[in-house]
Enzyme design. Sequence first.
Site, PDB file in Angstrom:
ATOM      1  N   ARG A  18     -14.626  -6.491   1.709  1.00  0.00           N
ATOM      2  CA  ARG A  18     -13.003  -6.411   1.468  1.00  0.00           C
ATOM      3  C   ARG A  18     -12.424  -7.728   1.825  1.00  0.00           C
ATOM      4  O   ARG A  18     -11.466  -8.080   1.241  1.00  0.00           O
ATOM      5  CB  ARG A  18     -12.470  -5.431   2.226  1.00  0.00           C
ATOM      6  CG  ARG A  18     -12.828  -3.693   1.540  1.00  0.00           C
ATOM      7  CD  ARG A  18     -12.081  -3.473   0.273  1.00  0.00           C
ATOM      8  NE  ARG A  18     -10.776  -3.881   0.313  1.00  0.00           N
ATOM      9  CZ  ARG A  18      -9.938  -2.795   0.663  1.00  0.00           C
ATOM     10  NH1 ARG A  18     -10.541  -1.494   1.041  1.00  0.00           N
ATOM     11  NH2 ARG A  18      -8.761  -2.925   0.717  1.00  0.00           N
TER      12      ARG A  18
ATOM     13  N   GLN B  56     -10.395  -2.563  -3.697  1.00  0.00           N
ATOM     14  CA  GLN B  56     -11.753  -1.837  -3.364  1.00  0.00           C
ATOM     15  C   GLN B  56     -12.856  -1.826  -4.354  1.00  0.00           C
ATOM     16  O   GLN B  56     -13.933  -2.223  -3.942  1.00  0.00           O
ATOM     17  CB  GLN B  56     -11.485  -0.240  -2.857  1.00  0.00           C
ATOM     18  CG  GLN B  56     -12.638   0.364  -2.604  1.00  0.00           C
ATOM     19  CD  GLN B  56     -13.131  -0.176  -1.283  1.00  0.00           C
ATOM     20  OE1 GLN B  56     -12.525   0.162  -0.279  1.00  0.00           O
ATOM     21  NE2 GLN B  56     -14.305  -0.456  -1.057  1.00  0.00           N
TER      22      GLN B  56
ATOM     23  N   ASP C 143     -16.032   9.615  -2.324  1.00  0.00           N
ATOM     24  CA  ASP C 143     -14.930   9.359  -1.667  1.00  0.00           C
ATOM     25  C   ASP C 143     -14.477  10.494  -0.872  1.00  0.00           C
ATOM     26  O   ASP C 143     -14.985  11.659  -1.207  1.00  0.00           O
ATOM     27  CB  ASP C 143     -13.463   8.785  -2.381  1.00  0.00           C
ATOM     28  CG  ASP C 143     -12.486   8.078  -1.618  1.00  0.00           C
ATOM     29  OD1 ASP C 143     -12.549   8.001  -0.357  1.00  0.00           O
ATOM     30  OD2 ASP C 143     -11.592   7.619  -2.202  1.00  0.00           O
TER      31      ASP C 143
ATOM     32  N   CYS D 217     -15.943   4.057   0.118  1.00  0.00           N
ATOM     33  CA  CYS D 217     -14.895   3.202   0.405  1.00  0.00           C
ATOM     34  C   CYS D 217     -14.582   3.222   1.948  1.00  0.00           C
ATOM     35  O   CYS D 217     -13.893   2.397   2.354  1.00  0.00           O
ATOM     36  CB  CYS D 217     -13.847   3.105  -0.556  1.00  0.00           C
ATOM     37  SG  CYS D 217     -12.699   4.695  -0.579  1.00  0.00           S
TER      38      CYS D 217
ATOM     39  N   ARG E 215       0.860  -1.128   0.005  1.00  0.00           N
ATOM     40  CA  ARG E 215       0.075   0.075  -0.039  1.00  0.00           C
ATOM     41  C   ARG E 215       0.871   1.274  -0.088  1.00  0.00           C
ATOM     42  O   ARG E 215       1.721   1.522   1.069  1.00  0.00           O
ATOM     43  CB  ARG E 215      -0.925  -0.075   1.022  1.00  0.00           C
ATOM     44  CG  ARG E 215      -1.916   1.345   1.498  1.00  0.00           C
ATOM     45  CD  ARG E 215      -2.610   0.748   2.472  1.00  0.00           C
ATOM     46  NE  ARG E 215      -3.722   1.998   3.195  1.00  0.00           N
ATOM     47  CZ  ARG E 215      -5.062   2.049   2.407  1.00  0.00           C
ATOM     48  NH1 ARG E 215      -5.399   1.210   1.745  1.00  0.00           N
ATOM     49  NH2 ARG E 215      -5.528   3.053   2.625  1.00  0.00           N
TER      50      ARG E 215
ATOM     51  N   HIS F 293      -6.997   1.666  -7.056  1.00  0.00           N
ATOM     52  CA  HIS F 293      -7.414   0.939  -5.980  1.00  0.00           C
ATOM     53  C   HIS F 293      -8.208  -0.321  -6.162  1.00  0.00           C
ATOM     54  O   HIS F 293      -9.500  -0.235  -5.887  1.00  0.00           O
ATOM     55  CB  HIS F 293      -7.970   1.684  -4.837  1.00  0.00           C
ATOM     56  CG  HIS F 293      -8.101   1.179  -3.393  1.00  0.00           C
ATOM     57  ND1 HIS F 293      -7.642   0.085  -3.087  1.00  0.00           N
ATOM     58  CD2 HIS F 293      -8.433   1.721  -2.094  1.00  0.00           C
ATOM     59  CE1 HIS F 293      -7.661  -0.208  -1.753  1.00  0.00           C
ATOM     60  NE2 HIS F 293      -8.471   0.855  -1.277  1.00  0.00           N
TER      61      HIS F 293
END
Length: 311
Positions: free
Chosen positions: A298, A144, A232, A270, A114, A141
Amino acid sequence: MTVNPGRTRAGQTRHFLDLDRFDTETLRRILDLGASYKRGDQPFGTAKPLSGRLLAMIFEKPSTRTRVSFEAGMKQLGGDVIVLSRGDTQLGRGETIADTARVLSRYVDAIMIRTDDPNKLLELSQYASVPVINGLTDRTHPCQVMADIMTFEEHRGSLEGKVVAWVGDGNNVAASWIQAAGHFGCEIRVACPPDLCPDAGVVAWARAQGAQVSIGHDATAAVAGAHLVLTDTWVSMGCQDTNRPALLAPFQVNEALMAKADPSALFMHCLPAHRNEEVTDAVMDGPQSVVWDEAENRLHVQKGILTWCLL
């Protein structure tokens, strides 16, 4: 025929980097694996198919959902994890990504990273001899968005022919959603400020796959009749732009905006959310919101990714 862990029968290491690197059939396989784990099935004939396997997780950015879902998923599948923060490795002291990849490949069976720079992800995958998984970069991402797709399918069925509206910053999650549109037959409409549009190369790739992608600056127009509305946070990790809240204020997802969507529309975020900034409490906690299912998924999608990479 025996296949080496993390390799295909052609001998290629199975990395999970970006959605534009996959064919739709493979992404469908990963989603089906995730759904199977959620049902409590054992698609590989055992509850612990990753027994004895070890995952290294490199975190150059902090995380709640990515860390816990990967760690829990790996352990539920019988494996174990090593967590490495920015200060736990020699990367901050001058060791190259390539050398780190070579060393970690001698110790572990897979690496999740990450990070900020997508080039770090690509270099890691180039020099690692074990699968590398994109846990997030500033560009994309994909984990996600795979969870988002799984969540939509659970509630509304196939994405094919559906309208997906992304409202706000055209960021890394938006980019992965645009890539997903190139695979799953949905139309995606992005509403964002002119200075925060998604990467033009990502848009061009999706359109080349036949996806309907529109980039505009009117949230109401994007959401009109949409079957899924996403947003987001306005200020992502590491961002120093203090003008973003004012710039993005017209793109808040509130009850009035959701009323423009299809009556059956779902809302996703998310997380973490800055409540009453990019989304109001009324929407976040409302009947159209599936953010907690999205967060749970997830875990299940990560398990699908891990077993696809390693088995």
